[in-house]
Design a protein around this motif. Structure first.
Motif, PDB file in Angstrom:
ATOM      1  N   ALA A  19      -9.939  52.146  10.767  1.00  0.00           N
ATOM      2  CA  ALA A  19      -8.832  51.865  11.680  1.00  0.00           C
ATOM      3  C   ALA A  19      -7.582  51.406  10.932  1.00  0.00           C
ATOM      4  N   GLY A  20      -7.711  51.124   9.637  1.00  0.00           N
ATOM      5  CA  GLY A  20      -6.576  50.619   8.877  1.00  0.00           C
ATOM      6  C   GLY A  20      -6.196  49.204   9.276  1.00  0.00           C
ATOM      7  N   TYR A  21      -7.167  48.444   9.756  1.00  0.00           N
ATOM      8  CA  TYR A  21      -6.924  47.093  10.272  1.00  0.00           C
ATOM      9  C   TYR A  21      -7.510  46.077   9.316  1.00  0.00           C
ATOM     10  N   LYS A  22      -6.770  45.017   9.048  1.00  0.00           N
ATOM     11  CA  LYS A  22      -7.270  43.947   8.188  1.00  0.00           C
ATOM     12  C   LYS A  22      -6.813  42.606   8.731  1.00  0.00           C
ATOM     13  N   PHE A  23      -7.652  41.599   8.479  1.00  0.00           N
ATOM     14  CA  PHE A  23      -7.297  40.252   8.897  1.00  0.00           C
ATOM     15  C   PHE A  23      -7.844  39.261   7.885  1.00  0.00           C
ATOM     16  N   LEU A  24      -7.173  38.122   7.788  1.00  0.00           N
ATOM     17  CA  LEU A  24      -7.517  37.075   6.838  1.00  0.00           C
ATOM     18  C   LEU A  24      -8.320  35.999   7.560  1.00  0.00           C
ATOM     19  N   SER A  25      -9.449  35.633   6.970  1.00  0.00           N
ATOM     20  CA  SER A  25     -10.306  34.613   7.569  1.00  0.00           C
ATOM     21  C   SER A  25     -11.082  33.912   6.467  1.00  0.00           C
ATOM     22  N   GLY A  26     -11.705  32.814   6.811  1.00  0.00           N
ATOM     23  CA  GLY A  26     -12.527  32.091   5.862  1.00  0.00           C
ATOM     24  C   GLY A  26     -13.949  32.600   5.866  1.00  0.00           C
ATOM     25  N   SER A  27     -14.584  32.617   4.696  1.00  0.00           N
ATOM     26  CA  SER A  27     -15.953  33.102   4.591  1.00  0.00           C
ATOM     27  C   SER A  27     -16.586  32.570   3.317  1.00  0.00           C
ATOM     28  N   THR A  28     -17.917  32.588   3.300  1.00  0.00           N
ATOM     29  CA  THR A  28     -18.633  32.248   2.071  1.00  0.00           C
ATOM     30  C   THR A  28     -18.948  33.492   1.263  1.00  0.00           C
ATOM     31  N   ARG A  29     -18.712  34.679   1.833  1.00  0.00           N
ATOM     32  CA  ARG A  29     -18.918  35.928   1.097  1.00  0.00           C
ATOM     33  C   ARG A  29     -17.780  36.138   0.126  1.00  0.00           C
ATOM     34  N   SER A  30     -18.048  36.910  -0.909  1.00  0.00           N
ATOM     35  CA  SER A  30     -17.040  37.218  -1.901  1.00  0.00           C
ATOM     36  C   SER A  30     -17.176  38.673  -2.298  1.00  0.00           C
ATOM     37  N   ASN A  32     -15.781  41.707  -5.544  1.00  0.00           N
ATOM     38  CA  ASN A  32     -15.030  41.982  -6.775  1.00  0.00           C
ATOM     39  C   ASN A  32     -13.729  42.694  -6.463  1.00  0.00           C
ATOM     40  N   GLU A  33     -13.651  43.341  -5.304  1.00  0.00           N
ATOM     41  CA  GLU A  33     -12.439  44.037  -4.882  1.00  0.00           C
ATOM     42  C   GLU A  33     -11.447  43.014  -4.338  1.00  0.00           C
ATOM     43  N   THR A  34     -10.190  43.142  -4.719  1.00  0.00           N
ATOM     44  CA  THR A  34      -9.159  42.216  -4.253  1.00  0.00           C
ATOM     45  C   THR A  34      -7.989  42.994  -3.667  1.00  0.00           C
ATOM     46  N   MET A  35      -7.190  42.299  -2.862  1.00  0.00           N
ATOM     47  CA  MET A  35      -6.024  42.901  -2.229  1.00  0.00           C
ATOM     48  C   MET A  35      -4.969  41.824  -2.064  1.00  0.00           C
ATOM     49  N   VAL A  36      -3.708  42.222  -2.134  1.00  0.00           N
ATOM     50  CA  VAL A  36      -2.600  41.284  -1.931  1.00  0.00           C
ATOM     51  C   VAL A  36      -2.313  41.209  -0.439  1.00  0.00           C
ATOM     52  N   TRP A  37      -2.302  39.995   0.103  1.00  0.00           N
ATOM     53  CA  TRP A  37      -2.060  39.774   1.524  1.00  0.00           C
ATOM     54  C   TRP A  37      -0.566  39.636   1.776  1.00  0.00           C
ATOM     55  N   GLU A  38      -0.147  39.538   3.022  1.00  0.00           N
ATOM     56  CA  GLU A  38       1.261  39.465   3.406  1.00  0.00           C
ATOM     57  C   GLU A  38       1.991  38.258   2.830  1.00  0.00           C
ATOM     58  N   ASP A  39       1.247  37.194   2.500  1.00  0.00           N
ATOM     59  CA  ASP A  39       1.879  36.001   1.938  1.00  0.00           C
ATOM     60  C   ASP A  39       2.073  36.093   0.425  1.00  0.00           C
ATOM     61  N   GLY A  40       1.691  37.221  -0.180  1.00  0.00           N
ATOM     62  CA  GLY A  40       1.862  37.420  -1.607  1.00  0.00           C
ATOM     63  C   GLY A  40       0.676  36.972  -2.446  1.00  0.00           C
ATOM     64  N   GLU A  41      -0.312  36.322  -1.840  1.00  0.00           N
ATOM     65  CA  GLU A  41      -1.510  35.860  -2.544  1.00  0.00           C
ATOM     66  C   GLU A  41      -2.544  36.978  -2.616  1.00  0.00           C
ATOM     67  N   THR A  42      -3.390  36.909  -3.638  1.00  0.00           N
ATOM     68  CA  THR A  42      -4.466  37.876  -3.817  1.00  0.00           C
ATOM     69  C   THR A  42      -5.771  37.263  -3.326  1.00  0.00           C
ATOM     70  N   TYR A  43      -6.501  38.011  -2.465  1.00  0.00           N
ATOM     71  CA  TYR A  43      -7.751  37.544  -1.884  1.00  0.00           C
ATOM     72  C   TYR A  43      -8.845  38.595  -2.075  1.00  0.00           C
ATOM     73  N   PRO A  44     -10.112  38.174  -2.094  1.00  0.00           N
ATOM     74  CA  PRO A  44     -11.213  39.142  -2.121  1.00  0.00           C
ATOM     75  C   PRO A  44     -11.240  39.945  -0.815  1.00  0.00           C
ATOM     76  N   VAL A  45     -11.711  41.200  -0.888  1.00  0.00           N
ATOM     77  CA  VAL A  45     -11.761  42.087   0.273  1.00  0.00           C
ATOM     78  C   VAL A  45     -13.210  42.354   0.648  1.00  0.00           C
ATOM     79  N   ILE A  46     -13.534  42.153   1.927  1.00  0.00           N
ATOM     80  CA  ILE A  46     -14.840  42.499   2.479  1.00  0.00           C
ATOM     81  C   ILE A  46     -14.612  43.679   3.417  1.00  0.00           C
ATOM     82  N   ARG A  47     -15.201  44.826   3.101  1.00  0.00           N
ATOM     83  CA  ARG A  47     -15.049  46.020   3.949  1.00  0.00           C
ATOM     84  C   ARG A  47     -16.064  45.949   5.092  1.00  0.00           C
ATOM     85  N   VAL A  48     -15.579  46.198   6.302  1.00  0.00           N
ATOM     86  CA  VAL A  48     -16.436  46.191   7.485  1.00  0.00           C
ATOM     87  C   VAL A  48     -16.391  47.576   8.131  1.00  0.00           C
ATOM     88  N   ASP A  49     -17.483  47.943   8.822  1.00  0.00           N
ATOM     89  CA  ASP A  49     -17.557  49.236   9.483  1.00  0.00           C
ATOM     90  C   ASP A  49     -16.835  49.235  10.822  1.00  0.00           C
TER      91      ASP A  49
END
Length: 83
Positions: A19-30, A32-49
Motif C-alpha cells: 500500500a506504500g503506507y508507513k507509520f512510526l511506533s515503538g516496538s521491541t523488534r528490530s 537491519n534495514e533502516t529508513m529515514v523518517w519525516e523528522d530526518g532521523e533514521t529508524y529500523p524498518v519492520i515490513r508488514v503484509d
C-alpha cells in the motif's frame, strides 16, 4: 527490576510496501534495514503484509457473503413446501 533481562524498546517504522503506507511506533523488534523518517532521523524498518491502508475491513472493500441463518433457511423451505 533487574538489569539486562528486558528487550530494548525503540522507535521503528512499520512499512506496508503493498500500500506504500508507513507509520512510526515503538516496538521491541528490530531490523537491519533502516529508513529515514519525516523528522530526518533514521529508524529500523519492520515490513508488514497488512496494515490499515490495505486491510479490506479498514478500506471498505470487504465483501460480505450473506448466506442466511438457520431460521432463514427453514422459512425458505417452509414457503416452498406450502406452495
Amino acid at each position: 527490576m533487574r538489569d539486562g533481562i528486558h528487550p530494548k524498546f525503540q522507535q521503528v517504522i512499520f512499512y506496508d510496501a503493498g500500500a506504500g503506507y508507513k507509520f512510526l511506533s515503538g516496538s521491541t523488534r528490530s531490523s537491519n534495514e533502516t529508513m529515514v523518517w519525516e523528522d530526518g532521523e533514521t529508524y529500523p524498518v519492520i515490513r508488514v503484509d497488512t496494515s490499515s491502508a490495505s486491510h479490506p475491513f479498514y478500506t471498505g472493500k470487504q465483501k460480505l457473503a450473506e448466506t442466511g441463518g438457520r431460521i432463514d433457511k427453514f422459512n425458505q423451505r417452509l414457503s416452498q413446501a406450502i406452495k
